[in-house]
Design a protein around this motif. Structure first.
Motif, PDB file in Angstrom:
ATOM      1  N   ALA A 173       7.640  10.544   1.725  1.00  0.00           N
ATOM      2  CA  ALA A 173       6.543   9.833   2.426  1.00  0.00           C
ATOM      3  C   ALA A 173       7.324   8.983   3.617  1.00  0.00           C
ATOM      4  N   ASP A 174       6.665   8.353   4.773  1.00  0.00           N
ATOM      5  CA  ASP A 174       7.041   8.188   5.544  1.00  0.00           C
ATOM      6  C   ASP A 174       7.659   7.245   5.028  1.00  0.00           C
ATOM      7  N   GLY A 175       9.059   6.845   5.662  1.00  0.00           N
ATOM      8  CA  GLY A 175      10.154   6.302   5.480  1.00  0.00           C
ATOM      9  C   GLY A 175      11.077   6.793   4.901  1.00  0.00           C
ATOM     10  N   ALA A 176      10.746   7.724   4.399  1.00  0.00           N
ATOM     11  CA  ALA A 176      12.031   8.391   3.703  1.00  0.00           C
ATOM     12  C   ALA A 176      12.868   9.416   4.590  1.00  0.00           C
ATOM     13  N   ILE A 177      13.926   9.786   4.547  1.00  0.00           N
ATOM     14  CA  ILE A 177      14.880  10.233   5.537  1.00  0.00           C
ATOM     15  C   ILE A 177      14.668  11.734   4.718  1.00  0.00           C
ATOM     16  N   SER A 186      15.847  20.354 -14.443  1.00  0.00           N
ATOM     17  CA  SER A 186      16.389  19.909 -13.410  1.00  0.00           C
ATOM     18  C   SER A 186      15.621  18.070 -13.708  1.00  0.00           C
ATOM     19  N   GLY A 187      14.745  17.779 -13.636  1.00  0.00           N
ATOM     20  CA  GLY A 187      14.966  15.877 -13.901  1.00  0.00           C
ATOM     21  C   GLY A 187      14.239  16.031 -12.131  1.00  0.00           C
ATOM     22  N   PRO A 188      13.730  14.713 -12.413  1.00  0.00           N
ATOM     23  CA  PRO A 188      13.194  13.943 -11.135  1.00  0.00           C
ATOM     24  C   PRO A 188      13.678  13.550 -10.261  1.00  0.00           C
ATOM     25  N   ALA A 189      14.809  14.336  -9.472  1.00  0.00           N
ATOM     26  CA  ALA A 189      15.310  14.054  -8.915  1.00  0.00           C
ATOM     27  C   ALA A 189      15.809  14.653  -7.703  1.00  0.00           C
ATOM     28  N   PHE A 190      15.141  15.832  -7.773  1.00  0.00           N
ATOM     29  CA  PHE A 190      14.826  16.078  -5.949  1.00  0.00           C
ATOM     30  C   PHE A 190      13.210  15.444  -5.849  1.00  0.00           C
ATOM     31  N   GLU A 191      13.120  14.942  -6.514  1.00  0.00           N
ATOM     32  CA  GLU A 191      11.446  14.079  -6.293  1.00  0.00           C
ATOM     33  C   GLU A 191      11.725  12.354  -5.937  1.00  0.00           C
ATOM     34  N   GLY A 192      13.234  12.725  -5.720  1.00  0.00           N
ATOM     35  CA  GLY A 192      14.016  10.913  -5.531  1.00  0.00           C
ATOM     36  C   GLY A 192      13.518   9.885  -6.215  1.00  0.00           C
ATOM     37  N   ALA A 193      12.989  10.657  -8.030  1.00  0.00           N
ATOM     38  CA  ALA A 193      12.699   9.438  -8.380  1.00  0.00           C
ATOM     39  C   ALA A 193      14.391  10.043  -9.259  1.00  0.00           C
ATOM     40  N   GLY A 194      14.674   8.860 -10.208  1.00  0.00           N
ATOM     41  CA  GLY A 194      15.608   8.452 -11.325  1.00  0.00           C
ATOM     42  C   GLY A 194      17.144   8.247  -9.684  1.00  0.00           C
ATOM     43  N   ILE A 195      16.890   8.085  -8.719  1.00  0.00           N
ATOM     44  CA  ILE A 195      17.781   8.108  -7.040  1.00  0.00           C
ATOM     45  C   ILE A 195      17.955   6.652  -6.993  1.00  0.00           C
ATOM     46  N   GLU A 214       0.402  -0.872   0.053  1.00  0.00           N
ATOM     47  CA  GLU A 214       0.249  -0.265  -0.161  1.00  0.00           C
ATOM     48  C   GLU A 214       0.557   1.095  -0.190  1.00  0.00           C
ATOM     49  N   ASN A 215       0.044   2.618  -0.642  1.00  0.00           N
ATOM     50  CA  ASN A 215       0.735   3.847  -0.486  1.00  0.00           C
ATOM     51  C   ASN A 215       1.621   4.109   0.308  1.00  0.00           C
ATOM     52  N   SER A 216       2.097   4.715   1.018  1.00  0.00           N
ATOM     53  CA  SER A 216       2.958   4.948   2.335  1.00  0.00           C
ATOM     54  C   SER A 216       2.045   6.476   2.517  1.00  0.00           C
ATOM     55  N   GLY A 217       1.597   7.071   3.314  1.00  0.00           N
ATOM     56  CA  GLY A 217       1.818   8.299   4.131  1.00  0.00           C
ATOM     57  C   GLY A 217       2.652   9.148   3.720  1.00  0.00           C
ATOM     58  N   GLY A 218       2.266  10.204   3.773  1.00  0.00           N
ATOM     59  CA  GLY A 218       3.487  11.005   3.796  1.00  0.00           C
ATOM     60  C   GLY A 218       3.188  12.610   3.759  1.00  0.00           C
ATOM     61  N   GLU A 219       4.545  13.512   3.394  1.00  0.00           N
ATOM     62  CA  GLU A 219       3.830  14.950   3.494  1.00  0.00           C
ATOM     63  C   GLU A 219       4.049  15.388   2.913  1.00  0.00           C
ATOM     64  N   ASP A 275      23.340  11.428  11.556  1.00  0.00           N
ATOM     65  CA  ASP A 275      22.342  11.594  11.721  1.00  0.00           C
ATOM     66  C   ASP A 275      21.296  11.568  10.783  1.00  0.00           C
ATOM     67  N   PHE A 276      20.201  11.306  11.213  1.00  0.00           N
ATOM     68  CA  PHE A 276      19.844  11.638  10.074  1.00  0.00           C
ATOM     69  C   PHE A 276      17.540  11.111  10.144  1.00  0.00           C
ATOM     70  N   GLN A 277      17.395  12.262   9.884  1.00  0.00           N
ATOM     71  CA  GLN A 277      15.618  12.207  10.162  1.00  0.00           C
ATOM     72  C   GLN A 277      14.667  11.330   9.678  1.00  0.00           C
ATOM     73  N   VAL A 278      13.746  10.429   9.941  1.00  0.00           N
ATOM     74  CA  VAL A 278      12.848   9.618   8.749  1.00  0.00           C
ATOM     75  C   VAL A 278      11.438   9.963   8.932  1.00  0.00           C
ATOM     76  N   ILE A 279      11.239  10.348   8.309  1.00  0.00           N
ATOM     77  CA  ILE A 279       9.205  11.104   8.055  1.00  0.00           C
ATOM     78  C   ILE A 279       8.510   9.957   8.732  1.00  0.00           C
ATOM     79  N   GLY A 280       8.157  10.345   9.116  1.00  0.00           N
ATOM     80  CA  GLY A 280       7.426   8.599   9.784  1.00  0.00           C
ATOM     81  C   GLY A 280       7.820   8.411  11.426  1.00  0.00           C
ATOM     82  N   GLY A 281       9.068   8.733  11.699  1.00  0.00           N
ATOM     83  CA  GLY A 281       9.148   8.617  12.505  1.00  0.00           C
ATOM     84  C   GLY A 281       9.972   6.568  12.955  1.00  0.00           C
ATOM     85  N   GLY A 282      10.014   6.290  11.144  1.00  0.00           N
ATOM     86  CA  GLY A 282      10.273   4.323  11.696  1.00  0.00           C
ATOM     87  C   GLY A 282      11.174   4.020  10.753  1.00  0.00           C
ATOM     88  N   GLU A 283      11.467   3.029  10.238  1.00  0.00           N
ATOM     89  CA  GLU A 283      12.856   2.394   9.573  1.00  0.00           C
ATOM     90  C   GLU A 283      13.077   3.064   8.572  1.00  0.00           C
TER      91      GLU A 283
END
Length: 501
Positions: free
Chosen positions: A293-297, A277-286, A73-78, A308-316
């Motif tokens: 979304a949840d799970g993204a650093i 600029s391509g989709p790199a800044f959206e995380g695509a192509g990387i 399922e699609n994860s939630g996100g900001e 040190d890093f922060q993860v959206i949603g606080g999980g893995e």
């Protein structure tokens, strides 16, 4: 015909595949949300699905033969729906109205009471066209290559927008929709072919400056006016919401997503351009990139014991989004793990002490590991390098054409979801923004949605939108001599001051 069983959202659905169809073609034809940043060309690796036997395969490269497919399922996100701009005036009338921001990646809808401008609700979602590509060019290719491509993509986005609005209104009649999006997204929504935008001379079929375009479900549907093929209604709406067209200062409006759209100016008008600029800044192509979304650093810093890093949603951590990528690249440059040419160094060439986070690829370049699952490759750095150089060169062309230096820009206004999370210090460290402007940035959130809301509720604001469009001078950068000169100058790292001067 082959029979494919698809498990998604706790339910199983049986699909009949057509002869020669791939799993991706079957899944997106059937409405399943499978990401395919490259549009199904087998290059991005984002359309992975799990088969019943446990194997992970690329849906675009797997025949739709008898099998069982499990889709997460699609994860939630900001998804950014708020803005620093507010609705200031209302032209009272009866009924309900919806303001809509159609982004290449996300869609946001706000419902209003047209009598008093009261906000009744908001919904956001990932753009339903995502299985057909992460960027507008890939979606234009789908329309060019498939006879029913336009009908399919137009139907997807209309169904999504009207469905979201009807959920908010709980079935009550909506009298008007005001749409803000880039020029390609507005074309597809209106059922107009965007193909002419994808190739020189990049001329759209419409700039949507003629008022009401059509009626759907007994509602008037109006699009924000566009400046050109790659500076769309999201930018004119953003300039309206931010109020920059009324300011005496020299402002840079910057909306970086799959395209980098920007405008420089103020009360006397704007110089506008867009960079690929391509989709790199959206995380695509990387390789480990993903949306916010949840799970993204989303944040990366070097701590005492390592990154040190922060993860959206606080999980893995499952991947890394655009703001995290900028932070990570800035950190690796500071640590001299990425050199001035953009090469990610392998363990035996990198400074001592970083071996535990580095491995080596088959070409002798480094791979930096944030976690066991999330890493940055040399190819990823190259994509980010190309994207940052394009944005920087676009800004440089605007300031050069205006006859000013970057120091003379009073403020940068960062629009959109990426702008909310972007650290201007990281952006300056990699050379995407001039260092002299890193303390002059203001994040204004979803200014396209805010501008659409203002135009929906006040006819005078709608008139101002048209005036803004007329006061925008568009610079086409394809074949532009200044851009061709400045782009390679901004490719290198560590020479930002020289490049900006």
């Amino acid at each position: 015909m082959s029979r494919v069983l698809v498990e998604y959202g706790g339910a199983t659905r049986a699909l009949e595949a057509r002869p020669g169809e791939s799993l991706l073609e079957l899944l997106r034809r059937s409405g399943f949300p499978v990401s395919a940043a490259c549009g199904g060309n087998g290059t991005c690796g984002k359309c992975k699905v799990r088969l019943g036997d446990g194997r992970e395969v690329l849906a675009c490269r797997t025949p739709a033969e008898d099998c069982r497919v499990i889709i997460e399922e699609n994860s939630g996100g900001e998804i950014c729906t708020e803005s620093a701009a507010t609705v200031c005036s209302v032209e009272a009338r009866e009924g309900l109205g919806a303001a809509v921001d159609i982004g290449t990646t996300t869609v946001a809808v706000k419902l209003f009471d047209l009598r008093d401008g009261r906000e009744l609700g908001v919904k956001s979602a990932w753009n339903a066209q995502t299985p057909y590509g992460a960027d507008v060019i890939t979606r234009c290719q789908t329309i060019m290559e498939h006879e029913d491509g336009l009908k399919r993509l137009s139907g997807l986005i209309r169904e999504q927008v009207f469905g979201m609005a009807e959920e908010l209104s709980r079935g009550e009649k909506i009298d008007e929709f005001f749409i803000a999006g880039n020029t390609v997204m507005e074309h597809i929504f209106m059922g107009l072919s965007p193909v002419s935008i994808a190739a020189a001379p990049f001329k759209p079929l419409s700039l949507f400056d003629g008022g009401e375009v059509f009626r759907e479900r007994d509602a008037a549907v109006v699009c924000a006016p566009c400046v050109a093929g790659y500076v769309g209604g999201d930018i004119t709406a953003g300039l309206l919401a931010s109020g920059l067209f009324e300011k005496d200062e020299c402002s840079l409006f910057l909306d970086v997503g799959t395209n980098g759209e920007m405008a420089l100016g103020g009360r006397d008008g704007f110089l506008c351009c867009a960079v690929a600029s391509g989709p790199a800044f959206e995380g695509a192509g990387i390789s480990c990139g993903m949306a916010s979304a949840d799970g993204a650093i989303s944040r990366v810093r070097w701590g005492q014991g390592g990154p040190d890093f922060q993860v959206i949603g606080g999980g893995e951590a499952n991947g890394i989004c655009g703001s995290g990528l900028l932070d990570l690249l800035a950190m690796l440059l500071k640590l001299e793990i990425v050199d001035e040419t953009g090469r990610l160094l392998p363990p035996d060439e990198a400074p001592a002490g970083f071996e535990r986070w580095l491995s080596e690829d088959e070409n002798g370049n480094g791979i930096f590991h944030l976690t066991d699952l999330v890493c940055l490759s040399a190819a990823d750095v190259r994509q980010l390098q190309l994207a940052k150089a394009a944005v920087a060169a676009g800004i440089a062309v605007l300031t050069e054409t205006a006859g000013i230096s970057p120091e003379e820009v009073d403020r940068i206004y960062l629009a959109g979801g990426f702008g909310v999370h972007l650290d201007p210090y990281s952006a300056a460290a990699i050379g995407m923004l001039p260092d002299c402007l890193k303390d002059k940035t203001v994040s204004i959130g979803n200014s396209a949605l805010a501008g659409a809301a203002q135009a929906l509720l006040d006819g005078k604001k709608r008139e101002q939108l048209l005036k803004i469009k007329e006061k925008c001078q568009y610079l086409e950068l394809s074949g532009n001599q200044a851009f061709n000169r400045l782009y390679p100058e901004h490719m290198m790292f560590g020479e930002e001051d020289e490049a900006w001067n």
